[in-house]
Design a protein around this motif. Sequence first.
Motif, mmCIF file in Angstrom:
data_model
loop_
_atom_site.group_PDB
_atom_site.id
_atom_site.type_symbol
_atom_site.label_atom_id
_atom_site.label_comp_id
_atom_site.label_asym_id
_atom_site.label_seq_id
_atom_site.Cartn_x
_atom_site.Cartn_y
_atom_site.Cartn_z
ATOM 1 N N MET A 1 0.855 -1.173 0.000
ATOM 2 C CA MET A 1 0.000 0.000 0.000
ATOM 3 C C MET A 1 0.899 1.233 0.000
ATOM 4 O O MET A 1 1.865 1.317 0.731
ATOM 5 N N SER A 2 0.530 2.169 -0.818
ATOM 6 C CA SER A 2 1.272 3.418 -0.889
ATOM 7 C C SER A 2 0.349 4.564 -0.496
ATOM 8 O O SER A 2 -0.796 4.622 -0.939
ATOM 9 N N TYR A 3 0.852 5.441 0.329
ATOM 10 C CA TYR A 3 0.069 6.581 0.792
ATOM 11 C C TYR A 3 0.515 7.834 0.059
ATOM 12 O O TYR A 3 1.687 8.002 -0.247
ATOM 13 N N GLN A 4 -0.450 8.721 -0.176
ATOM 14 C CA GLN A 4 -0.180 9.954 -0.903
ATOM 15 C C GLN A 4 -0.082 11.170 0.016
ATOM 16 O O GLN A 4 0.624 12.111 -0.286
ATOM 17 N N HIS A 5 -0.861 11.147 1.115
ATOM 18 C CA HIS A 5 -0.903 12.307 2.007
ATOM 19 C C HIS A 5 -1.081 11.823 3.448
ATOM 20 O O HIS A 5 -2.091 11.219 3.783
ATOM 21 N N HIS A 22 8.316 8.265 12.418
ATOM 22 C CA HIS A 22 7.658 7.252 11.589
ATOM 23 C C HIS A 22 7.113 7.876 10.304
ATOM 24 O O HIS A 22 7.250 7.309 9.221
ATOM 25 N N ALA A 23 6.488 9.033 10.439
ATOM 26 C CA ALA A 23 5.915 9.708 9.273
ATOM 27 C C ALA A 23 7.003 10.109 8.280
ATOM 28 O O ALA A 23 6.824 9.978 7.059
ATOM 29 N N GLN A 31 6.917 8.617 -1.064
ATOM 30 C CA GLN A 31 6.952 9.931 -1.704
ATOM 31 C C GLN A 31 5.634 10.669 -1.447
ATOM 32 O O GLN A 31 5.033 11.260 -2.349
ATOM 33 N N ALA A 32 5.203 10.615 -0.199
ATOM 34 C CA ALA A 32 3.930 11.211 0.204
ATOM 35 C C ALA A 32 4.115 12.633 0.686
ATOM 36 O O ALA A 32 5.167 13.004 1.204
ATOM 37 N N GLY A 107 -7.353 15.977 2.544
ATOM 38 C CA GLY A 107 -7.386 14.771 1.723
ATOM 39 C C GLY A 107 -6.372 13.728 2.146
ATOM 40 O O GLY A 107 -5.838 12.991 1.310
ATOM 41 N N ALA A 108 -6.108 13.655 3.451
ATOM 42 C CA ALA A 108 -5.148 12.667 3.955
ATOM 43 C C ALA A 108 -5.686 11.253 3.746
ATOM 44 O O ALA A 108 -6.895 11.019 3.814
ATOM 45 N N ASP A 109 -4.776 10.318 3.481
ATOM 46 C CA ASP A 109 -5.182 8.923 3.375
ATOM 47 C C ASP A 109 -4.543 8.063 4.473
ATOM 48 O O ASP A 109 -4.700 6.846 4.494
ATOM 49 N N LEU A 110 -3.856 8.711 5.419
ATOM 50 C CA LEU A 110 -3.296 8.042 6.591
ATOM 51 C C LEU A 110 -3.068 9.079 7.681
ATOM 52 O O LEU A 110 -2.617 10.186 7.393
#
Length: 149
Positions: A1-5, A22-23, A31-32, A107-110
């Motif tokens: 899984m890849s996160y964008q934001h 961690h972030a 590359q988020a 628009g965070a995804d994590l």
Amino acid sequence: MSYQHILVPVDDSPISYAAIDHALELAKLCQAEVTILSVVAVDPYVGVDFYKVAPSITEHFMEAEANAKAQLHDITMSFDRENIEVNSKIFHGNPAEGIIHVADEVGADLIIMGSHGRTGVKKLVLGSVAQSVLSQSPIPVMVIKHQSS
């Protein structure tokens, strides 16, 4: 899984800085983009008029805001050094509600956040921001737990 934001809510605790670490690593891998959030809590039981007439309360909130801005500046510099796109925000109000609101707004995804590890009566009395976010968030939440030594 890849996160964008990735959204990272912080306070001035060591566990917040563990969440930042961690972030930073995950953002490099994916590359988020990262948004760092500081919530300046506002007591919902005190009327707005009280703040206007109570200089010590007003001074407290002004100091909290200044401290939040300084902390966010320092944190964003570490992401800038790694060439990670980073933004910062300050939200005034309830911490859990602010985290959920800002996650949606950007628009965070994590969400990556620290947990102070309170248990028993302390958790019951103080509540748990991490627990509230976990139960309300429509997106994944990574909780960095307090390590007891």
